[in-house]
Design a protein around this motif. Structure first.
Motif, PDB file in Angstrom:
ATOM      1  N   GLY A 134      51.939 -44.750 138.708  1.00 21.01           N
ATOM      2  CA  GLY A 134      51.737 -45.549 139.913  1.00 21.01           C
ATOM      3  C   GLY A 134      51.413 -44.614 141.061  1.00 21.01           C
ATOM      4  N   ASN A 135      52.181 -44.721 142.155  1.00 21.64           N
ATOM      5  CA  ASN A 135      51.980 -43.848 143.312  1.00 21.64           C
ATOM      6  C   ASN A 135      52.928 -42.652 143.323  1.00 21.64           C
ATOM      7  OD1 ASN A 135      49.913 -45.378 144.505  1.00 21.64           O
ATOM      8  ND2 ASN A 135      51.426 -46.826 145.290  1.00 21.64           N
ATOM      9  N   VAL A 136      53.780 -42.550 142.324  1.00 24.67           N
ATOM     10  CA  VAL A 136      54.803 -41.495 142.283  1.00 24.67           C
ATOM     11  C   VAL A 136      54.274 -40.312 141.487  1.00 24.67           C
ATOM     12  CG1 VAL A 136      57.150 -40.923 141.544  1.00 24.67           C
ATOM     13  CG2 VAL A 136      56.649 -43.196 142.461  1.00 24.67           C
ATOM     14  N   ARG A 137      54.362 -39.115 142.097  1.00 24.74           N
ATOM     15  CA  ARG A 137      53.952 -37.877 141.431  1.00 24.74           C
ATOM     16  C   ARG A 137      55.177 -37.034 141.158  1.00 24.74           C
ATOM     17  NH1 ARG A 137      50.276 -34.382 144.235  1.00 24.74           N
ATOM     18  NH2 ARG A 137      51.325 -35.089 146.113  1.00 24.74           N
ATOM     19  N   LEU A 138      55.260 -36.534 139.927  1.00 29.54           N
ATOM     20  CA  LEU A 138      56.391 -35.719 139.479  1.00 29.54           C
ATOM     21  C   LEU A 138      55.866 -34.427 138.879  1.00 29.54           C
ATOM     22  CD1 LEU A 138      57.734 -38.758 137.570  1.00 29.54           C
ATOM     23  CD2 LEU A 138      58.966 -37.820 139.497  1.00 29.54           C
ATOM     24  N   ARG A 139      56.589 -33.332 139.086  1.00 30.98           N
ATOM     25  CA  ARG A 139      56.194 -32.032 138.532  1.00 30.98           C
ATOM     26  C   ARG A 139      57.212 -31.612 137.481  1.00 30.98           C
ATOM     27  NH1 ARG A 139      55.459 -29.002 143.001  1.00 30.98           N
ATOM     28  NH2 ARG A 139      57.644 -28.422 143.047  1.00 30.98           N
ATOM     29  N   LEU A 140      56.726 -31.210 136.315  1.00 28.47           N
ATOM     30  CA  LEU A 140      57.572 -30.719 135.237  1.00 28.47           C
ATOM     31  C   LEU A 140      57.949 -29.279 135.523  1.00 28.47           C
ATOM     32  CD1 LEU A 140      58.810 -31.293 132.428  1.00 28.47           C
ATOM     33  CD2 LEU A 140      56.651 -30.505 131.437  1.00 28.47           C
ATOM     34  N   GLU A 141      59.268 -29.014 135.565  1.00 29.13           N
ATOM     35  CA  GLU A 141      59.751 -27.668 135.885  1.00 29.13           C
ATOM     36  C   GLU A 141      60.743 -27.189 134.846  1.00 29.13           C
ATOM     37  OE1 GLU A 141      61.534 -27.949 139.749  1.00 29.13           O
ATOM     38  OE2 GLU A 141      59.601 -27.809 140.774  1.00 29.13           O
ATOM     39  N   ARG A 142      60.896 -25.888 134.804  1.00 30.64           N
ATOM     40  CA  ARG A 142      61.931 -25.300 133.941  1.00 30.64           C
ATOM     41  C   ARG A 142      63.301 -25.657 134.497  1.00 30.64           C
ATOM     42  NH1 ARG A 142      59.698 -21.760 130.445  1.00 30.64           N
ATOM     43  NH2 ARG A 142      57.703 -20.862 131.025  1.00 30.64           N
ATOM     44  N   SER A 143      64.285 -25.689 133.619  1.00 29.49           N
ATOM     45  CA  SER A 143      65.642 -25.987 134.069  1.00 29.49           C
ATOM     46  C   SER A 143      66.227 -24.787 134.788  1.00 29.49           C
ATOM     47  CB  SER A 143      66.517 -26.365 132.883  1.00 29.49           C
ATOM     48  OG  SER A 143      66.597 -25.271 131.984  1.00 29.49           O
ATOM     49  N   ARG A 144      67.159 -25.060 135.671  1.00 30.75           N
ATOM     50  CA  ARG A 144      67.874 -23.969 136.349  1.00 30.75           C
ATOM     51  C   ARG A 144      69.004 -23.529 135.467  1.00 30.75           C
ATOM     52  NH1 ARG A 144      68.547 -26.008 142.542  1.00 30.75           N
ATOM     53  NH2 ARG A 144      66.338 -26.301 142.957  1.00 30.75           N
ATOM     54  N   ARG A 145      69.128 -22.239 135.258  1.00 32.49           N
ATOM     55  CA  ARG A 145      70.200 -21.744 134.383  1.00 32.49           C
ATOM     56  C   ARG A 145      71.108 -20.859 135.157  1.00 32.49           C
ATOM     57  NH1 ARG A 145      68.895 -22.337 128.338  1.00 32.49           N
ATOM     58  NH2 ARG A 145      67.475 -23.993 128.604  1.00 32.49           N
TER      59      ARG A 145
END
Length: 145
Positions: A134-145
């Motif tokens: 839709g209008n929502v943009r998401l970025r795939l990121e590495r997890s914080r460790r």
């Protein structure tokens, strides 16, 4: 006769030593696997960071931990709820197989986009890629460790 008795006793002791060595190896492997399994539930495979959300839900700047199978859409039964009028009830699914993330559009009305290109079927995704529902943009990121 004494040589035969001595040989049998040596064989018995050797067999007993081999049996204990085998049991020690089995216990060592089991403990290693149990320790690894105990660490896994707390570790996340990745995160989705909200880049843009004109509707306000989810809020820009928020991040979601990802499971091996993460569903996205407007329905409250999804792992990540996207409250956008252009998102379908069950819009897309993000899966982690092997060492790669995959995005699949689940027959949404307005489509799912990965880095601006429409997703037809299943598409591989990498860290840093942007996903649009839709209008929502998401970025795939590495997890914080």
């Amino acid at each position: 006769m004494d040589g035969l008795v001595l040989s049998i006793w040596l064989l018995r002791l050797l067999f007993l030593a081999l049996l204990y060595a085998f049991l020690w190896a089995v216990v060592r492997v089991l403990l290693r696997d149990l320790r690894a399994a105990a660490r896994e539930p707390g570790s996340e495979l990745g995160r989705l960071f909200v880049v843009a959300s004109p509707g306000g839900e989810p809020a820009e700047g928020s991040a979601f931990s990802l499971d091996a199978v993460t569903t996205l859409g407007r329905d409250v039964n999804n792992t990540i709820v996207i409250d956008d009028e252009f998102a379908s009830g069950t819009h897309a699914v993000l899966t982690f197989r092997g060492r790669t993330w995959y995005v699949e559009d689940l027959g949404s009305t307005n489509g799912t986009y990965l880095n601006g290109a429409a997703v037809d079927g299943i598409a591989p995704a990498a860290f840093g890629d942007e996903l649009q529902l839709g209008n929502v943009r998401l970025r795939l990121e590495r997890s914080r460790r």
